[in-house]
Enzyme design. Sequence first.
Site, PDB file in Angstrom:
ATOM      1  NE  ARG A 161      -2.464   0.915   3.586  1.00 16.44           N
ATOM      2  CZ  ARG A 161      -3.134   0.645   4.703  1.00 16.44           C
ATOM      3  NH1 ARG A 161      -4.406   0.314   4.635  1.00 16.44           N
ATOM      4  NH2 ARG A 161      -2.552   0.706   5.883  1.00 16.44           N
ATOM      5  CE  LYS A 208      -2.476   5.293   6.802  1.00 14.41           C
ATOM      6  NZ  LYS A 208      -2.359   4.068   7.548  1.00 14.41           N
ATOM      7  CD  GLU A 232     -11.364   6.267   5.184  1.00 10.09           C
ATOM      8  OE1 GLU A 232     -10.922   5.274   5.777  1.00 10.09           O
ATOM      9  OE2 GLU A 232     -10.703   6.924   4.377  1.00 10.09           O
TER      10      GLU A 232
HETATM   11  N1  PLP Z   1      -8.842   4.644   7.194  1.00 14.52           N
HETATM   12  C1  PLP Z   1      -7.942   5.570   7.535  1.00 14.52           C
HETATM   13  C2  PLP Z   1      -8.159   6.969   7.115  1.00 14.52           C
HETATM   14  C3  PLP Z   1      -6.810   5.194   8.295  1.00 14.52           C
HETATM   15  O1  PLP Z   1      -5.908   6.106   8.658  1.00 14.52           O
HETATM   16  C4  PLP Z   1      -6.661   3.852   8.693  1.00 14.52           C
HETATM   17  C5  PLP Z   1      -5.504   3.420   9.452  1.00 14.52           C
HETATM   18  O2  PLP Z   1      -4.497   3.070   8.917  1.00 14.52           O
HETATM   19  C6  PLP Z   1      -7.625   2.930   8.288  1.00 14.52           C
HETATM   20  C7  PLP Z   1      -8.706   3.358   7.547  1.00 14.52           C
HETATM   21  C8  PLP Z   1      -7.494   1.480   8.637  1.00 14.52           C
HETATM   22  O3  PLP Z   1      -6.537   0.869   7.820  1.00 14.52           O
HETATM   23  P1  PLP Z   1      -5.719  -0.381   8.333  1.00 14.52           P
HETATM   24  O4  PLP Z   1      -6.714  -1.406   8.701  1.00 14.52           O
HETATM   25  O5  PLP Z   1      -4.890  -0.772   7.164  1.00 14.52           O
HETATM   26  O6  PLP Z   1      -4.930   0.073   9.504  1.00 14.52           O
HETATM   27  C1  COI Z   2      -3.740   3.201  11.713  1.00 10.72           C
HETATM   28  O1  COI Z   2      -4.653   2.545  12.209  1.00 10.72           O
HETATM   29  O2  COI Z   2      -2.616   2.708  11.478  1.00 10.72           O
HETATM   30  C2  COI Z   2      -3.923   4.602  11.375  1.00 10.72           C
HETATM   31  O3  COI Z   2      -3.234   5.099  10.530  1.00 10.72           O
HETATM   32  C3  COI Z   2      -4.946   5.331  12.144  1.00 10.72           C
HETATM   33  C4  COI Z   2      -4.461   6.615  12.706  1.00 10.72           C
HETATM   34  C5  COI Z   2      -3.474   6.475  13.808  1.00 10.72           C
HETATM   35  C6  COI Z   2      -4.082   7.588  11.660  1.00 10.72           C
END
Ligand code: PLP
Ligand code: COI
Length: 341
Positions: free
Chosen positions: A82, A184, A220
């Site tokens: 990612r 991201k 989200e």
């Molecule tokens: N959405 C956002 C905006 C985030 O910052 C995060 C955290 O990383 C997520 C969703 C969840 O993603 P992940 O499950 O890969 O941590």
């Molecule tokens: C994560 O869950 O890794 C995130 O990026 C969420 C937040 C700390 C920005």
Amino acid sequence: MAEINLDWPNIGFAYRETPVRFVSDFVDGKWDEGRFSTDSNVTINESAGVLQYAQTCFEGLKAYRTEKGDIVCFRPDLNAARMAESCKRLCMPVFPVDRFIKAVVETVKRNADYVPPYGSGATLYVRPYMFATSPVLGVKPAVNYQFRIFVSPVGPYFKGGAKPVSIMVSDFDRAAPHGTGHVKAGLNYAMSLFAIEHAHELGFNENMYLDAATRTYVEETGGANFIFVTKDGKIVTPKSGTILPSITRRSLIYVAQNILKMDAEERPIPFEEVKTFAEAGLCGTAAVISPVGRVTYEGGVINFPSGMEKMGPVLQKLYDTLTGIQMGRIEGPEGWIVKVC
Ligand code: PLP
Ligand code: COI
């Protein structure tokens, strides 16, 4: 057991400096071999691309201490992949996937004393990130970059641990319609701060974004995807090109379909439908699954039948299975768990 003794159940989700971080520089068109540093400060030029045009992106994953006492990471290959997409979208060089995984493992290993004990409710958050270090003045990509990984022991993302949170739908958009894409960094976290602070001032834990183009579909929150349970027990989660492709969400859908043999579906979710759901949660590395008890919007309040006291039964089953895999109580699918030491 961890040798560092913090008040693990109460450390919250905050930065805590640990002794070692990984640093690698991209200079003359290539990444150097990288190094481990005890210096937590970064010194860069006043006109560095990151400072002027925000040319930066990050990832987030966790290291866990398992029931047996091993230290493991959860699916770091997906974070590497990612981040590569984020870097391409931001005209930044990709840090190779195999080197990314190795650097994560080595950084965690060198901070092993800071991985919270099994069962403490805390984990080690791992933050890989990259930024443009060389000066720019015209709007263009920088020439030099730095990739770093630091780690920090953390507790639950929301105060109150597993207690359901109350969220609101505000008027604020984070991404422009069809705007900065699904990487991201493209989500532009600085643009989400105002909406989150606004929600906090009004007494809510978080803000729910609707799609910026039509304001009719669920997107989200500032740091997590949504996961819902229908009244007939089906898992549904928003499909959208402008949310972060959460690794936790993708893992939960797999767990639901293949381990728990439940119906799970990714599809656009009109906000109108939210009032029909039995359970709601926020999912992410930091959030794990944080149950949502209530959503307040301009037209009223949605109180989910699961209530404000505890997580609903279906999300609890998903939570127990996912964290069971992460903490070594349940055998996970091939490749999900990477042993550090
Ligand atoms: N959405 C956002 C905006 C985030 O910052 C995060 C955290 O990383 C997520 C969703 C969840 O993603 P992940 O499950 O890969 O941590
Ligand atoms: C994560 O869950 O890794 C995130 O990026 C969420 C937040 C700390 C920005």
